[in-house]
Design an enzyme around this catalytic site. Structure first.
Site, PDB file in Angstrom:
ATOM      1  N   GLU A 219       0.610  -2.475  10.771  1.00  0.00           N
ATOM      2  CA  GLU A 219       0.422  -1.226  10.044  1.00  0.00           C
ATOM      3  C   GLU A 219      -0.181  -1.450   8.665  1.00  0.00           C
ATOM      4  O   GLU A 219      -1.011  -0.668   8.191  1.00  0.00           O
ATOM      5  CB  GLU A 219       1.769  -0.511   9.900  1.00  0.00           C
ATOM      6  CG  GLU A 219       1.705   0.850   9.228  1.00  0.00           C
ATOM      7  CD  GLU A 219       0.896   1.868  10.016  1.00  0.00           C
ATOM      8  OE1 GLU A 219      -0.202   2.229   9.546  1.00  0.00           O
ATOM      9  OE2 GLU A 219       1.346   2.274  11.106  1.00  0.00           O
TER      10      GLU A 219
ATOM     11  N   LYS B 197      -5.589  -9.016   7.873  1.00  0.00           N
ATOM     12  CA  LYS B 197      -6.521  -8.182   8.657  1.00  0.00           C
ATOM     13  C   LYS B 197      -7.475  -8.990   9.533  1.00  0.00           C
ATOM     14  O   LYS B 197      -8.212  -8.417  10.333  1.00  0.00           O
ATOM     15  CB  LYS B 197      -7.352  -7.308   7.701  1.00  0.00           C
ATOM     16  CG  LYS B 197      -6.539  -6.269   6.959  1.00  0.00           C
ATOM     17  CD  LYS B 197      -7.336  -5.531   5.924  1.00  0.00           C
ATOM     18  CE  LYS B 197      -7.466  -6.323   4.639  1.00  0.00           C
ATOM     19  NZ  LYS B 197      -6.202  -6.436   3.902  1.00  0.00           N
TER      20      LYS B 197
ATOM     21  N   LYS C 273     -11.054  -2.905   7.614  1.00  0.00           N
ATOM     22  CA  LYS C 273     -10.090  -1.812   7.781  1.00  0.00           C
ATOM     23  C   LYS C 273     -10.655  -0.692   8.652  1.00  0.00           C
ATOM     24  O   LYS C 273      -9.964  -0.196   9.557  1.00  0.00           O
ATOM     25  CB  LYS C 273      -9.683  -1.271   6.416  1.00  0.00           C
ATOM     26  CG  LYS C 273      -8.840  -2.228   5.589  1.00  0.00           C
ATOM     27  CD  LYS C 273      -8.533  -1.658   4.209  1.00  0.00           C
ATOM     28  CE  LYS C 273      -7.687  -2.609   3.380  1.00  0.00           C
ATOM     29  NZ  LYS C 273      -7.411  -2.106   2.020  1.00  0.00           N
TER      30      LYS C 273
ATOM     31  N   THR D 228      -0.148 -13.595   4.672  1.00  0.00           N
ATOM     32  CA  THR D 228      -1.244 -14.352   4.069  1.00  0.00           C
ATOM     33  C   THR D 228      -2.552 -13.619   4.326  1.00  0.00           C
ATOM     34  O   THR D 228      -2.579 -12.604   5.031  1.00  0.00           O
ATOM     35  CB  THR D 228      -1.354 -15.766   4.674  1.00  0.00           C
ATOM     36  OG1 THR D 228      -1.912 -15.673   6.008  1.00  0.00           O
ATOM     37  CG2 THR D 228       0.005 -16.447   4.750  1.00  0.00           C
TER      38      THR D 228
END
Length: 815
Positions: A606, A579, A682, A555
């Site tokens: 990952e 994330k 990120k 999700t």
């Protein structure tokens, strides 16, 4: 001569008894037989309950008597010819009337003495054996019946009487010298005292009866017929992969039966062991199955562990204190106290310092034992030399058993490390000098996980079962489950990984199946599932308590990311493409990493950066090998790269963003991608994985979207704003064309600072020719100085993201 014993399930009803008679008839053609039978299935329990109710003045005991009578009469009517029923029915009714008289006495007196209890419980075997003997006489002329009470003599310890073998062996030998029956039927479980009072040999005592007869007559073999194909490597009701054991030694069989292998009553082995009489355990319902052969021969078959067993309902009692150190007789006093209180000790361990003694007993004895011990040591307790005994209930003993374990190093280490990896806490450990048994006390709630984990480790060619709990089954989640379905067989055959999806959930529904969800119809099953509940999902994961559990978050939900710590504390691994957790407050990120190490639960993410590309794994390997990351340049948004690669004079910005959503490259809310926050998260994750401390607020985000676009609250208004500000985007494109450059949304880190934003990339830059939805990352490190380490490939899309999640799951399987 041979002795055969048939258990309660083997004689549960007329259908089963017919199978027994067939087996007996076939074997009787070869040699004389003595056949010992148990009560019909559940009858002993009914007798026990009826006696307790009668003594408690509960008149419903009469209903149970009627049920017992009906069960036996129905059995007779099913397979005894009508012409032969009259006398047998009358005999059964007389026995039942006697039973009812005894129960009426218990009701009137309001008590149930051990002596009376033994007499009442004996009726189960007396009824079944008489019926089976009469049935056999219809088929075999040379068949007879003998009441075991006339041959087996015991003391008067009602409930679990001790056999007087000197008298018993003579009586048995003399009787069988005087009879010439080809088959003799005898009731198991019952005996009598020297003065002729009925006694019993303990629950499971029919096995013991058969062994006593076999030992006294020195027969060729003792056969125990039950409802399973012998002794198993573990309890097959708990461990589905358990296998029958073909051969086993007396000592191994005793250990396994002591630790709960219910196909064999523990005392059974002693009478035949003295005479070296082999025992064969067979299945009444599969008579051609090999079964388990128990003898004095130890056969090495490569695996030093023969079986894994357990005892439920255990309490651990610890007596400790400085007053025990160097004081002679402390252990003697403790065990004498327990013996006088009729408490059986199942497990013992003592520290070499003599500071404490730890014993395992049944839960039912815990209160009596605690009171007796504290009273026996009351003076030392008052003087603070010894602490009041500590009682821990609801525990379980698990044991590895094997005659050849003593010749193999490291078995204890394998056992305890395997349990530790699955968060099974060990409360106490015991191992005898013979090294035939390694025992550990664990929490009862962990027994299923512990047995399956150990069985997997020692008996299943190192096949590792992974149990997945999947949250989020949208576009990526659906692809992930499809990939599991496609690769399931390959993984099991080639990597020895057995993948099972135990739960799936979306925002509306959740579905659990402890045996594994059918991946061919999971969507239809989910539609019929229970209402989604995040905490309820976590609770069910905890309650199932399965080995090698993995929570898979597919999700982009913040509240889901906040549950990771709860899973890790339960030693449930976490695999996520979400994330938010790793880009949240630095302290939370570090805490999750710490919990992962502390509870030996992998935390893998990952796909947080680069979808299926091995970017995070590469950073981890660089840092682990001693390299230092000094600078990062990257295009980390496959969706933004797709958008700017396709945005030109012929395709409006609005249309290209729409298409990116259709292709599944953007999040459901495209502002997450276009705002730059996704790229900021990120690069933050890469910075942190490189060993630097940074917060999301420290990253400069140079947005190319007009403020009015960012202010929209739904997708419809957002796309309208893209049309409204089309000239803004066209202006950016025109500037790029004028500079002979291409537009790329770039993330950078250098000298402790980071930023993300739209850049004009010249033709000589590595990013210039980055096509489609690809990502690219350049790492400048102490080792990669002039030419950076470059990773490039598809960085968006449901299939590649799903494959990245899948790869993380496989990493856990290979640990």
């Amino acid at each position: 001569m041979k002795v055969l014993k048939f258990g309660g399930t083997s004689v549960a009803n007329a259908t089963n008894i017919k199978l027994v008679l067939d087996i007996v008839q076939n074997q009787a053609k070869q040699e004389p037989l003595i056949v010992v039978v148990s009560a019909l299935s559940k009858v002993t329990d009914l007798l026990q309950t009826a006696a307790s109710k009668a003594a408690a003045a509960d008149e419903t005991y009469k209903t149970l008597v009627i049920e017992i009578e009906k069960k036996h009469l129905d059995t007779i009517k099913e397979f005894i010819p009508v012409s032969e029923q009259s006398g047998l029915l009358s005999h059964i009714k007389r026995i039942v009337n006697h039973l009812e008289t005894l129960l009426d006495g218990c009701f009137l007196l309001g008590e149930l003495s051990p002596r009376t209890a033994d007499t009442i419980l004996s009726f189960g075997e007396l009824l079944s054996s008489y019926i089976i003997a009469e049935a056999l006489k219809q088929k075999l002329a040379n068949a007879g019946y003998k009441d075991s009470r006339e041959l087996i003599k015991t003391n008067s310890n009602f409930g679990k009487a001790a056999v007087n073998f000197d008298v018993t062996n003579v009586l048995i030998a003399n009787y069988y010298k005087s009879v010439a029956n080809q088959v003799t039927i005898m009731p198991g479980f019952i005996a009598s005292s020297q003065d002729g009072i009925t006694t019993t040999l303990g629950r499971g005592g029919s096995d013991y009866t058969a062994a006593i007869i076999a030992g006294a007559l020195d027969v060729a073999e003792l056969e125990i017929w039950t409802d399973v194909n012998g002794m198993f490597t573990a309890n097959p009701r708990i461990v589905k992969q358990a296998q029958p054991i073909a051969t086993i030694s007396y000592q191994e069989a005793m250990e396994l039966s002591h630790f709960g292998a219910k196909v064999l009553y523990p005392p059974t082995i002693q009478p035949v062991l003295r005479k070296n009489i082999p025992i064969l355990i067979k299945n009444t319902f599969e008579p051609d199955a090999e079964g388990t052969f128990i003898s004095n021969n130890t056969i090495a078959n490569g695996n030093p562990v023969k079986g894994i067993s357990h005892i439920d309902n255990i309490s651990l009692i610890t007596l400790e204190g400085p007053g025990m150190i160097g004081v002679l007789g402390s252990s003697k006093r403790l065990f004498e106290t327990l013996s006088q209180a009729n408490v059986n000790v199942i497990f013992i361990t003592q520290a070499s310092s003599e500071h404490s003694i730890c014993i395992g007993i049944l839960n039912s004895d815990a209160n009596v034992a605690e009171e007796a011990i504290n009273k026996a040591f009351e003076i030392e307790i008052a003087q603070n030399k010894v602490a009041p005994c500590i009682v821990e209930k609801d525990l379980c003993i698990i044991a590895l058993v094997g005659e050849n374990m003593k010749n193999h190093q490291g078995l204890s280490g394998k056992m305890f490390s395997t349990l530790g990896k699955n968060n099974v806490n060990i409360r106490a450990i015991a191992q005898g000098a013979s090294e035939r048994n390694i025992s550990a006390v664990i929490n009862e709630r962990d027994v299923k996980k512990a047995l399956n984990t150990l069985h997997e480790r020692f008996f299943e060619e190192n096949t590792k079962q992974l149990n997945l709990f999947v949250m989020g089954v949208g576009n990526v989640g659906e692809k992930f489950i499809d990939q599991i379905k496609q690769q399931k067989k390959f993984l099991k055959e080639n990597l020895k990984i057995n993948l099972r999806v135990i739960a799936v959930a979306n925002s509306r529904k959740m579905l659990f199946d402890e045996e594994g969800i059918d991946l061919k119809s999971w969507q239809a099953s989910l539609d019929q599932g229970q209402k989604a509940d995040q905490q309820g999902f976590i609770q069910q994961v905890k309650e199932l308590n399965l080995r090698n559990s993995i929570f898979v978050d597919i999700t982009a939900n913040e509240s889901v990311s906040q549950t990771y710590a709860q899973y890790l504390r339960e030693s449930v691994a976490v695999v996520t493409c979400n994330k938010i957790a790793c880009s949240s407050a630095f302290d939370n990120y570090k805490n999750l990493k710490t919990l992962s190490r502390r509870y030996n639960a992998p935390f893998l993410f990952e796909t947080n950066v680069g979808a299926g590309l091995p970017i995070i794994d590469t950073v981890k390997n660089l840092v682990a090998s001693g390299d230092k990351v000094n600078k990062i340049q990257a295009v980390l948004s496959g969706s933004l790269n797709f958008i700017f690669n396709n945005f030109d004079a012929n395709n409006s910005f609005h249309d290209v963003v729409k298409e990116a959503g259709v292709q599944g490259f953007t999040e459901p809310d495209p502002k997450i991608d276009l705002s730059g926050i996704d790229v900021a998260r990120k690069i933050l994750i890469l910075i942190r994985e490189s060993g630097y401390k940074m917060e999301i607020e420290d990253i400069e985000n140079e947005s190319f979207l007009p403020a009015e676009c960012m202010a929209t609250t739904n997708n419809e208004d957002f796309f309208k704003s893209l049309t409204q500000y089309a000239s803004h985007f066209e202006g950016i494109l025109a500037e790029a064309n004028a500079k002979d450059s291409r537009l790329k949304f770039v993330a950078q880190f250098e000298d402790g600072k980071a930023n993300v934003g739209l850049q004009f990339i010249p033709k000589d830059h590595p990013f210039y020719n980055l096509e489609g939805k690809d990502n690219i990352v350049l790492f400048y490190t102490d080792r990669y100085v002039d030419q950076p380490l470059l990773i490039k490939g598809a960085g968006a899309g449901a299939a590649v993201t799903a494959s990245g999640i899948f790869a993380d799951v496989i990493r856990i399987g290979n640990v």
